[in-house]
Design a protein around this motif. Structure first.
Motif, PDB file in Angstrom:
ATOM      1  N   ILE A 115       0.851  -1.191   0.000  1.00 42.12           N
ATOM      2  CA  ILE A 115       0.000   0.000   0.000  1.00 42.12           C
ATOM      3  C   ILE A 115       0.888   1.242   0.000  1.00 42.12           C
ATOM      4  CG2 ILE A 115      -1.753   1.283   1.298  1.00 42.12           C
ATOM      5  CD1 ILE A 115      -2.676  -1.413   2.450  1.00 42.12           C
ATOM      6  N   SER A 116       0.593   2.212  -0.848  1.00 41.32           N
ATOM      7  CA  SER A 116       1.377   3.438  -0.950  1.00 41.32           C
ATOM      8  C   SER A 116       0.641   4.595  -0.282  1.00 41.32           C
ATOM      9  CB  SER A 116       1.662   3.754  -2.419  1.00 41.32           C
ATOM     10  OG  SER A 116       0.462   4.072  -3.091  1.00 41.32           O
ATOM     11  N   ASP A 117       1.126   5.805  -0.506  1.00 43.71           N
ATOM     12  CA  ASP A 117       0.502   6.991   0.091  1.00 43.71           C
ATOM     13  C   ASP A 117      -0.958   7.161  -0.359  1.00 43.71           C
ATOM     14  OD1 ASP A 117       2.847   7.479   1.340  1.00 43.71           O
ATOM     15  OD2 ASP A 117       3.388   9.265   0.180  1.00 43.71           O
ATOM     16  N   ALA A 118      -1.251   6.797  -1.605  1.00 39.65           N
ATOM     17  CA  ALA A 118      -2.612   6.972  -2.129  1.00 39.65           C
ATOM     18  C   ALA A 118      -3.604   6.114  -1.346  1.00 39.65           C
ATOM     19  CB  ALA A 118      -2.656   6.606  -3.611  1.00 39.65           C
ATOM     20  N   GLY A 119      -3.250   4.860  -1.143  1.00 42.16           N
ATOM     21  CA  GLY A 119      -4.136   3.977  -0.377  1.00 42.16           C
ATOM     22  C   GLY A 119      -4.249   4.408   1.075  1.00 42.16           C
ATOM     23  N   ALA A 120      -3.124   4.862   1.664  1.00 48.58           N
ATOM     24  CA  ALA A 120      -3.139   5.314   3.063  1.00 48.58           C
ATOM     25  C   ALA A 120      -3.987   6.570   3.216  1.00 48.58           C
ATOM     26  CB  ALA A 120      -1.710   5.584   3.531  1.00 48.58           C
ATOM     27  N   LYS A 121      -3.949   7.433   2.205  1.00 50.19           N
ATOM     28  CA  LYS A 121      -4.748   8.661   2.261  1.00 50.19           C
ATOM     29  C   LYS A 121      -6.247   8.349   2.224  1.00 50.19           C
ATOM     30  CE  LYS A 121      -5.186  13.207   2.023  1.00 50.19           C
ATOM     31  NZ  LYS A 121      -6.652  13.323   1.825  1.00 50.19           N
ATOM     32  N   SER A 122      -6.625   7.358   1.448  1.00 48.96           N
ATOM     33  CA  SER A 122      -8.043   6.977   1.401  1.00 48.96           C
ATOM     34  C   SER A 122      -8.491   6.400   2.746  1.00 48.96           C
ATOM     35  CB  SER A 122      -8.292   5.962   0.274  1.00 48.96           C
ATOM     36  OG  SER A 122      -7.567   4.761   0.523  1.00 48.96           O
ATOM     37  N   LEU A 123      -7.599   5.716   3.440  1.00 46.13           N
ATOM     38  CA  LEU A 123      -7.909   5.180   4.764  1.00 46.13           C
ATOM     39  C   LEU A 123      -8.089   6.306   5.778  1.00 46.13           C
ATOM     40  CD1 LEU A 123      -5.357   2.223   4.853  1.00 46.13           C
ATOM     41  CD2 LEU A 123      -7.848   2.013   4.705  1.00 46.13           C
ATOM     42  N   LEU A 124      -7.190   7.306   5.717  1.00 43.46           N
ATOM     43  CA  LEU A 124      -7.281   8.439   6.633  1.00 43.46           C
ATOM     44  C   LEU A 124      -8.586   9.203   6.427  1.00 43.46           C
ATOM     45  CD1 LEU A 124      -6.105  10.315   8.767  1.00 43.46           C
ATOM     46  CD2 LEU A 124      -4.832  11.484   6.937  1.00 43.46           C
ATOM     47  N   ASP A 125      -8.975   9.405   5.172  1.00 44.16           N
ATOM     48  CA  ASP A 125     -10.222  10.118   4.889  1.00 44.16           C
ATOM     49  C   ASP A 125     -11.427   9.324   5.403  1.00 44.16           C
ATOM     50  OD1 ASP A 125      -8.727  12.073   3.688  1.00 44.16           O
ATOM     51  OD2 ASP A 125      -9.016  11.280   1.641  1.00 44.16           O
ATOM     52  N   ALA A 126     -11.378   8.016   5.259  1.00 46.06           N
ATOM     53  CA  ALA A 126     -12.507   7.188   5.694  1.00 46.06           C
ATOM     54  C   ALA A 126     -12.639   7.186   7.215  1.00 46.06           C
ATOM     55  CB  ALA A 126     -12.325   5.757   5.186  1.00 46.06           C
ATOM     56  N   LEU A 127     -11.538   7.299   7.909  1.00 49.63           N
ATOM     57  CA  LEU A 127     -11.577   7.267   9.373  1.00 49.63           C
ATOM     58  C   LEU A 127     -12.290   8.479   9.968  1.00 49.63           C
ATOM     59  CD1 LEU A 127      -8.042   5.847  10.285  1.00 49.63           C
ATOM     60  CD2 LEU A 127     -10.278   4.781  10.715  1.00 49.63           C
ATOM     61  N   SER A 128     -12.411   9.534   9.183  1.00 49.17           N
ATOM     62  CA  SER A 128     -13.140  10.704   9.688  1.00 49.17           C
ATOM     63  C   SER A 128     -14.624  10.390   9.844  1.00 49.17           C
ATOM     64  CB  SER A 128     -12.944  11.899   8.752  1.00 49.17           C
ATOM     65  OG  SER A 128     -13.454  11.610   7.458  1.00 49.17           O
ATOM     66  N   HIS A 129     -15.076   9.298   9.225  1.00 49.38           N
ATOM     67  CA  HIS A 129     -16.476   8.876   9.330  1.00 49.38           C
ATOM     68  C   HIS A 129     -16.631   7.623  10.209  1.00 49.38           C
ATOM     69  CE1 HIS A 129     -17.382  11.646   6.026  1.00 49.38           C
ATOM     70  NE2 HIS A 129     -16.336  11.128   5.385  1.00 49.38           N
ATOM     71  N   ASN A 130     -15.541   7.229  10.849  1.00 50.46           N
ATOM     72  CA  ASN A 130     -15.562   5.998  11.643  1.00 50.46           C
ATOM     73  C   ASN A 130     -15.192   6.299  13.089  1.00 50.46           C
ATOM     74  OD1 ASN A 130     -14.183   3.481  12.892  1.00 50.46           O
ATOM     75  ND2 ASN A 130     -15.194   2.648  11.083  1.00 50.46           N
ATOM     76  N   SER A 131     -15.951   5.748  14.008  1.00 48.25           N
ATOM     77  CA  SER A 131     -15.687   6.009  15.422  1.00 48.25           C
ATOM     78  C   SER A 131     -15.435   4.731  16.220  1.00 48.25           C
ATOM     79  CB  SER A 131     -16.860   6.767  16.052  1.00 48.25           C
ATOM     80  OG  SER A 131     -18.060   5.994  15.950  1.00 48.25           O
ATOM     81  N   THR A 132     -15.363   3.588  15.537  1.00 48.85           N
ATOM     82  CA  THR A 132     -15.204   2.313  16.259  1.00 48.85           C
ATOM     83  C   THR A 132     -13.848   1.653  16.067  1.00 48.85           C
ATOM     84  OG1 THR A 132     -16.204   1.131  14.393  1.00 48.85           O
ATOM     85  CG2 THR A 132     -17.671   1.821  16.187  1.00 48.85           C
ATOM     86  N   LEU A 133     -13.186   1.901  14.939  1.00 49.87           N
ATOM     87  CA  LEU A 133     -11.892   1.261  14.700  1.00 49.87           C
ATOM     88  C   LEU A 133     -10.859   1.789  15.696  1.00 49.87           C
ATOM     89  CD1 LEU A 133     -10.539  -0.779  12.739  1.00 49.87           C
ATOM     90  CD2 LEU A 133      -9.610   1.213  11.534  1.00 49.87           C
ATOM     91  N   GLN A 134     -10.182   0.886  16.399  1.00 51.30           N
ATOM     92  CA  GLN A 134      -9.202   1.279  17.411  1.00 51.30           C
ATOM     93  C   GLN A 134      -7.775   0.882  17.046  1.00 51.30           C
ATOM     94  OE1 GLN A 134     -10.461   0.107  21.402  1.00 51.30           O
ATOM     95  NE2 GLN A 134     -12.599   0.139  20.762  1.00 51.30           N
ATOM     96  N   THR A 135      -7.637  -0.131  16.209  1.00 51.76           N
ATOM     97  CA  THR A 135      -6.307  -0.593  15.803  1.00 51.76           C
ATOM     98  C   THR A 135      -6.287  -0.811  14.300  1.00 51.76           C
ATOM     99  OG1 THR A 135      -6.010  -1.727  17.922  1.00 51.76           O
ATOM    100  CG2 THR A 135      -4.529  -2.346  16.134  1.00 51.76           C
ATOM    101  N   LEU A 136      -5.283  -0.229  13.629  1.00 52.38           N
ATOM    102  CA  LEU A 136      -5.102  -0.417  12.192  1.00 52.38           C
ATOM    103  C   LEU A 136      -3.609  -0.652  11.922  1.00 52.38           C
ATOM    104  CD1 LEU A 136      -6.189  -0.415   9.302  1.00 52.38           C
ATOM    105  CD2 LEU A 136      -5.861   2.073   9.247  1.00 52.38           C
ATOM    106  N   LYS A 137      -3.264  -1.865  11.573  1.00 53.83           N
ATOM    107  CA  LYS A 137      -1.872  -2.201  11.293  1.00 53.83           C
ATOM    108  C   LYS A 137      -1.540  -1.863   9.849  1.00 53.83           C
ATOM    109  CE  LYS A 137      -1.643  -6.018  14.614  1.00 53.83           C
ATOM    110  NZ  LYS A 137      -1.337  -7.466  14.788  1.00 53.83           N
ATOM    111  N   THR A 138      -0.587  -0.944   9.668  1.00 53.39           N
ATOM    112  CA  THR A 138      -0.191  -0.538   8.316  1.00 53.39           C
ATOM    113  C   THR A 138       1.318  -0.645   8.091  1.00 53.39           C
ATOM    114  OG1 THR A 138       0.000   1.764   9.035  1.00 53.39           O
ATOM    115  CG2 THR A 138      -2.124   1.074   8.130  1.00 53.39           C
ATOM    116  N   ASN A 139       2.049  -1.208   9.050  1.00 54.34           N
ATOM    117  CA  ASN A 139       3.499  -1.289   8.908  1.00 54.34           C
ATOM    118  C   ASN A 139       3.883  -2.251   7.778  1.00 54.34           C
ATOM    119  OD1 ASN A 139       2.382  -3.177  11.040  1.00 54.34           O
ATOM    120  ND2 ASN A 139       4.389  -4.138  10.705  1.00 54.34           N
TER     121      ASN A 139
END
Length: 290
Positions: A115-139
């Motif tokens: 996953i590159s910056d583009a995919g990570a950016k889409s994840l960050l944008d989606a998290l603004s609408h999510n209040s339950t996810l507590q752990t996201l492994k992206t390493n």
């Protein structure tokens, strides 16, 4: 390779909503997109599965997208781990779409998935609408912009704090139990500290007396060294010589006094000596000397 005859019994358990099956464990099984689509279809009627493990397989964005679409309406699965596959940025976008609609999943692993910056950016944008996810492994991905990762971590931190507050609001007994436990721990700690302080001085005094007593006992029981033996022998020899010298002096003094008394006719044989002397003188007067 994971064959269909091995997958078939598992698919039956999932689709039949078996209460005995709460976790799908298919990591390191060379699961392909075809296998994952079959698993995803079986999940549509399942409410008992809580976690899905699909790490280190052969899953791409196609299989990932199908699974994410099924999980959008699933009310049971709370953890999904897809690390070590090949979902790429397209798969990350499918995950982002899921996060905007799903408010059940709390832990998600998509590490080492190209996953590159583009995919990570889409994840960050989606998290603004999510209040339950507590752990996201992206390493282990190709994310170059640190700000994106930091932004994701900040959102997750807020979600964890909100989840904790919500839990305490719904179950205030947890907070009371925690407070009581902390108070009890502090009391035990203070008690232990006080006991240690009171006992420390007495313990030191006891240790001092014990060491002193042991030292005396050890001195008594300790065998004498060669130097100590030599000194003792010399002391005994000196005392013997002194006593012997004193004894000889007393004996000599007694002998001289005896001779002196005998010379004056005062000894034990003094009467006989005087008588013999008088007889000698008398004989001399009678001219009986030779």
């Amino acid at each position: 390779m994971f064959f269909y005859n091995e997958l078939k019994p598992l698919l039956h358990q999932i689709s039949s909503n078996s209460p005995d099956l709460t976790s799908i464990q298919l990591s390191h099984k060379k699961i392909t997109d075809k296998h994952l689509i079959q698993i995803s279809k079986a999940l549509t009627t399942n409410t008992n599965i809580c976690e899905i493990w699909l790490t280190n397989n052969l899953i791409t964005e196609g299989g990932c997208g199908y699974l994410m679409g099924v999980l959008e309406g699933n009310r049971g699965v709370g953890e999904v781990y897809l690390g070590g596959n090949k979902i790429g940025d397209m798969g990350a976008q499918s995950v982002a779409n899921l996060l905007q609609r799903n408010q059940i999943i709390t832990d998600l692993g998509i590490d080492e998935n190209s996953i590159s910056d583009a995919g990570a950016k889409s994840l960050l944008d989606a998290l603004s609408h999510n209040s339950t996810l507590q752990t996201l492994k992206t390493n282990g991905n190709n994310i170059q912009t640190e700000g994106i990762v930091d932004g994701i971590n900040e959102v997750l931190k807020v979600n964890r704090e909100n989840a904790r507050k919500k839990l305490l609001e719904e179950h205030p007994e947890y907070e009371m139990s925690k407070i009581k436990k902390e108070v009890k721990t502090k009391k035990v700690r203070r008690s232990r500290d006080g006991t240690n302080k009171r006992s420390s001085s007495s313990s030191r005094e006891k240790d001092r007396k014990s060491s002193s007593s042991n030292g005396d006992r050890q001195d008594k029981d300790k065998p004498a060294t060669d130097a100590q033996i030599t000194i003792a022998e010399e002391t005994l020899a000196d005392n013997f010589l002194k006593d012997r010298k004193k004894s000889l002096e007393e004996e000599k003094s007694t002998t001289l006094m005896s001779k002196f008394k005998n010379g004056l006719g005062l000894g034990s044989g003094g009467g006989d000596g005087k008588k013999k002397k008088e007889e000698g003188l008398k004989s001399g007067r009678d001219g009986s000397f030779c």
